[in-house]
Design a protein around this motif. Structure first.
Motif, PDB file in Angstrom:
ATOM      1  N   ASN A   1       2.240 -20.121  -1.984  1.00 40.87           N
ATOM      2  CA  ASN A   1       2.767 -20.788  -0.619  1.00 40.87           C
ATOM      3  C   ASN A   1       4.492 -20.477  -0.607  1.00 40.87           C
ATOM      4  OD1 ASN A   1       2.806 -22.396   1.634  1.00 40.87           O
ATOM      5  ND2 ASN A   1       3.783 -24.006   0.370  1.00 40.87           N
ATOM      6  N   CYS A   2       5.091 -20.685  -1.488  1.00 39.78           N
ATOM      7  CA  CYS A   2       6.708 -20.583  -1.121  1.00 39.78           C
ATOM      8  C   CYS A   2       7.195 -19.327  -2.084  1.00 39.78           C
ATOM      9  CB  CYS A   2       7.314 -21.957  -1.468  1.00 39.78           C
ATOM     10  SG  CYS A   2       7.395 -22.470  -3.335  1.00 39.78           S
ATOM     11  N   SER A   3       6.519 -18.654  -2.844  1.00 36.75           N
ATOM     12  CA  SER A   3       6.769 -17.669  -3.671  1.00 36.75           C
ATOM     13  C   SER A   3       7.901 -17.714  -4.723  1.00 36.75           C
ATOM     14  CB  SER A   3       7.390 -16.610  -2.593  1.00 36.75           C
ATOM     15  OG  SER A   3       6.462 -16.094  -1.844  1.00 36.75           O
ATOM     16  N   LEU A   4       7.953 -19.161  -5.165  1.00 40.73           N
ATOM     17  CA  LEU A   4       8.775 -19.241  -6.397  1.00 40.73           C
ATOM     18  C   LEU A   4       7.850 -19.049  -7.714  1.00 40.73           C
ATOM     19  CD1 LEU A   4      11.261 -21.432  -6.894  1.00 40.73           C
ATOM     20  CD2 LEU A   4       9.551 -23.104  -7.475  1.00 40.73           C
ATOM     21  N   VAL A   5       8.806 -18.392  -8.431  1.00 41.65           N
ATOM     22  CA  VAL A   5       8.244 -18.136  -9.751  1.00 41.65           C
ATOM     23  C   VAL A   5       8.762 -19.250 -10.720  1.00 41.65           C
ATOM     24  CG1 VAL A   5       8.404 -16.375 -11.424  1.00 41.65           C
ATOM     25  CG2 VAL A   5       8.245 -15.734  -9.044  1.00 41.65           C
ATOM     26  N   PHE A   6       7.840 -19.651 -11.612  1.00 45.05           N
ATOM     27  CA  PHE A   6       8.349 -20.800 -12.382  1.00 45.05           C
ATOM     28  C   PHE A   6       7.530 -20.736 -13.726  1.00 45.05           C
ATOM     29  CE2 PHE A   6       4.623 -23.293 -11.407  1.00 45.05           C
ATOM     30  CZ  PHE A   6       4.119 -22.700 -10.445  1.00 45.05           C
ATOM     31  N   PHE A  63      -0.549 -26.026 -13.177  1.00 43.95           N
ATOM     32  CA  PHE A  63      -0.078 -24.963 -12.679  1.00 43.95           C
ATOM     33  C   PHE A  63       0.699 -25.203 -11.387  1.00 43.95           C
ATOM     34  CE2 PHE A  63      -3.423 -23.449 -15.345  1.00 43.95           C
ATOM     35  CZ  PHE A  63      -3.112 -22.138 -15.560  1.00 43.95           C
ATOM     36  N   GLU A  64       1.043 -26.761 -10.997  1.00 40.61           N
ATOM     37  CA  GLU A  64       1.508 -26.841  -9.810  1.00 40.61           C
ATOM     38  C   GLU A  64       3.052 -26.447  -9.603  1.00 40.61           C
ATOM     39  OE1 GLU A  64       1.112 -31.038  -8.727  1.00 40.61           O
ATOM     40  OE2 GLU A  64      -1.113 -30.842  -8.623  1.00 40.61           O
ATOM     41  N   CYS A  65       3.219 -25.593  -8.265  1.00 39.77           N
ATOM     42  CA  CYS A  65       4.517 -25.471  -8.122  1.00 39.77           C
ATOM     43  C   CYS A  65       5.612 -26.462  -8.012  1.00 39.77           C
ATOM     44  CB  CYS A  65       4.397 -24.628  -6.722  1.00 39.77           C
ATOM     45  SG  CYS A  65       6.199 -24.373  -5.971  1.00 39.77           S
ATOM     46  N   GLY A  74      -0.133 -22.525  -8.373  1.00 42.25           N
ATOM     47  CA  GLY A  74       0.274 -21.268  -8.854  1.00 42.25           C
ATOM     48  C   GLY A  74      -0.492 -20.228  -9.277  1.00 42.25           C
ATOM     49  N   GLU A  75      -0.264 -19.030  -9.109  1.00 41.15           N
ATOM     50  CA  GLU A  75      -1.094 -17.869  -9.589  1.00 41.15           C
ATOM     51  C   GLU A  75      -0.382 -17.204 -10.726  1.00 41.15           C
ATOM     52  OE1 GLU A  75      -1.358 -15.783  -6.144  1.00 41.15           O
ATOM     53  OE2 GLU A  75      -2.975 -16.831  -5.305  1.00 41.15           O
TER      54      GLU A  75
END
Ligand SMILES: [Zn+2]
Length: 117
Positions: free
Chosen positions: A75-80, A87-89, A96-97
């Motif tokens: 959704n927002c392209s954040l890498v974490f 897996f939640e952003c 996330g993926e």
């Protein structure tokens, strides 16, 4: 145990690389291991000792740098970094993926001794 086969391949690769650089002895190998691989440092060490026996890799220290798995938010392209059980952003809550980060398994550095001083 899959550490056995990957370590065997690793030793083969390190040997080829060392010989191509005219190494007489390898003193240290820096290994990058992503935590997603599930490879245990102790097992890698154990098999490394086994497969390197009698080669110029024998006695080399194995320095393992672990890489934490990273997840990317679609959704927002954040890498974490992946937290346990979720897996939640952290920014927007979208699941996330998985990315390739955390899947690493390669030789990063190699300290060798050659005949030249
Ligand atoms: Zn997000």
């Amino acid at each position: 145990m899959h550490e056995a086969s990957v370590t065997e391949a690793l030793v083969k690769l390190a040997l080829e690389e060392a010989l191509s650089r005219d190494a007489l002895r390898v003193t240290a190998i820096g290994l990058v291991v992503g935590e997603t691989t599930g490879y245990m440092g102790e097992s890698l060490e154990f098999y490394f000792r086994n497969f390197s026996k009698g080669t110029i890799l024998e006695g080399a220290s194995l320095n393992i740098a672990y890489v934490k798995p990273k997840i990317k938010c679609p959704n927002c392209s954040l890498v974490f970094e992946r937290k346990k059980f979720t897996f939640e952003c952290p920014a927007c809550g979208t699941p996330g993926e998985m990315t390739g980060i955390g899947n690493e398994f390669y030789i990063d550095t190699m300290d060798i001794e050659t005949g030249e001083r």
